[in-house]
Design a protein around this motif. Structure first.
Motif, PDB file in Angstrom:
ATOM      1  N   LYS A 130      15.366  78.199   9.003  1.00 21.04           N
ATOM      2  CA  LYS A 130      13.945  78.575   8.929  1.00 21.04           C
ATOM      3  C   LYS A 130      13.567  79.383  10.165  1.00 21.04           C
ATOM      4  N   PRO A 175      11.341  81.161  13.176  1.00 19.18           N
ATOM      5  CA  PRO A 175      10.168  80.724  13.943  1.00 19.18           C
ATOM      6  C   PRO A 175       8.899  81.364  13.392  1.00 19.18           C
ATOM      7  N   SER A 204      17.604  77.243  12.718  1.00 19.30           N
ATOM      8  CA  SER A 204      16.604  78.311  12.749  1.00 19.30           C
ATOM      9  C   SER A 204      17.313  79.666  12.746  1.00 19.30           C
TER      10      SER A 204
END
Length: 316
Positions: free
Chosen positions: A47, A49, A118
Motif C-alpha cells: 500500500k 503512503p 508499502s
C-alpha cells in the motif's frame, strides 16, 4: 507489460481474452537473467503512503486519457500502428490479479519473492542495506534516496531504445551507481541528496519548488546544508513550499519496511505447476515452455555452482 505486445500495441492474450504479457515477460526474462549468473529477488509493492496520492492520481488520469484516445482511434479506424501502440502502452494497467498470478509463477519457478508492506523501492533498498542482496535493480533513482548501497539501472534493457515521442534511438547499457561513491563525489550526505530531490520534485511532492532545477537545488543544498536553512536565509521562498518537508524526508529515511521472513535463496522449480499455469490455463506453447524449464533448471544449477561464485562485479 509495455514491451511484450503485438505490433499494434495489443497485449498478448490467451484464448479467453485474458492478458498474458506479464507472465510471458516474467518467465522468459527471469530465465535470461539467471543465465547471466544473476539471482533475482522480486519485490512487490504494498500500500503506497498517503503522500503519494497526488502522483498516483496524475498517473491514473494519464492512463484514462490514453485509453479514451485509443478507443477513439479504433472506432474511427484512423490511427496508424505506431499511434495505436503508443496509446496502448500508455494505458497499461497492472491488476491485483496479475500481480498475484505473477507471484504464483515466480514461486513455481523457485525464485525468491517479497511482498513489501508499502513501497517496493523502499523494501528492495532495505534488503540491500542489510547485505541480503548485492544491489537493487530498478529504473528509479528513488532507490538511492531509500538507502540502497548499489543501484543497477537498465538491468534487462539493452541495445537500441527509442526515446518517448521522438524518432531518436539511443544505446542502452546496464548502469551501476554506488551510493557511497556518489555522495563522496558530490560532497553531500544522503539526507542532503534527499533534500535536493525534494526541491526538484519526488513522488511525494511531484511539482517540487517551481523555478528550481537540478543544478540550482544542488547549489542551494551544498551552500546551506538543508532546505530549512535555505528558507531562513531567503534563498528559497517559504510561500512556494506547499508540502511538509520533514514528513517527506522521513518517508525516505524511515520508510515502512520489514525484514524478510523467508530464505532468499533459489528453490527447486515445480515443473508440473509451471506447465499447468502457462500451458493448460493460459495456452502457452507446450514445447517452448518445456524447453524454457530445462534452461531454467540448468541456469539455477550454474548460478548456485562454484563457477558462478566469482562475484557480480565481473558481470557488470
Amino acid at each position: 507489460m509495455a514491451a511484450i505486445r503485438q505490433p499494434d500495441g495489443t497485449p498478448l492474450m490467451d484464448s479467453q481474452g485474458r492478458v498474458t504479457s506479464h507472465l510471458n515477460g516474467l518467465f522468459y526474462r527471469t530465465i535470461s537473467i539467471l543465465e547471466e549468473g544473476v539471482i533475482p529477488i522480486y519485490v512487490f509493492d504494498g500500500k503506497p503512503p498517503e503522500q503519494k496520492s497526488e502522483e498516483l492520481e496524475r498517473r491514473k488520469k494519464v492512463k484514462e486519457e490514453a485509453e479514451r484516445r485509443l478507443d477513439q482511434l479504433k472506432k474511427e479506424g484512423t490511427g496508424e500502428i505506431k499511434e495505436l501502440k503508443k496509446y496502448s502502452q500508455m494505458s497499461i494497467k497492472l491488476t491485483n490479479e496479475m500481480a498475484e498470478e505473477s507471484k504464483k509463477l515466480l514461486d513455481l519457478m523457485g525464485i525468491p519473492i517479497i511482498q513489501a508492506p508499502s513501497e517496493g523501492e523502499a523494501e528492495a533498498a532495505y534488503i540491500n542495506s542489510l547485505g541480503l542482496s548485492w544491489a537493487t535493480g530498478s529504473q528509479d533513482y528513488d532507490s538511492l534516496l531509500f538507502g540502497a548501497t548499489r543501484l543497477v539501472r537498465n538491468l534487462t534493457i539493452t541495445g537500441k531504445r527509442k526515446l518517448p515521442r521522438k524518432d531518436v534511438y539511443v544505446e542502452i547499457k546496464p548502469e551501476l551507481i554506488e551510493l557511497a561513491e556518489l555522495l563522496r563525489k558530490l560532497g553531500i550526505t544522503r539526507e542532503q541528496l534527499i533534500d535536493i530531490a525534494i526541491l526538484i520534485g519526488t513522488d511525494y511532492d511531484p511539482e517540487g519548488i517551481k523555478g528550481i532545477g537540478i543544478k540550482t537545488a544542488y547549489r542551494i543544498i551544498k551552500k546551506y546544508g538543508k532546505i530549512e536553512t535555505a528558507v531562513e536565509k531567503g534563498e528559497v521562498s517559504k510561500q512556494k513550499i506547499t508540502f511538509n518537508i520533514e514528513e517527506i524526508r522521513n518517508l525516505f529515511l524511515n520508510p515502512l519496511v520489514k525484514r524478510p521472513e523467508n530464505n532468499l535463496e533459489l528453490k527447486d522449480c515445480d515443473e508440473e505447476g509451471i506447465e499447468e499455469l502457462l500451458v493448460k490455463e493460459h495456452d502457452f506453447n507446450e514445447e517452448r515452455v518445456k524447453n524454457a524449464i530445462e534452461r531454467l533448471k540448468k541456469a539455477k544449477r550454474e548460478a548456485k555452482g562454484a563457477e558462478r561464485q566469482k562475484g557480480l562485479d565481473q558481470w557488470f
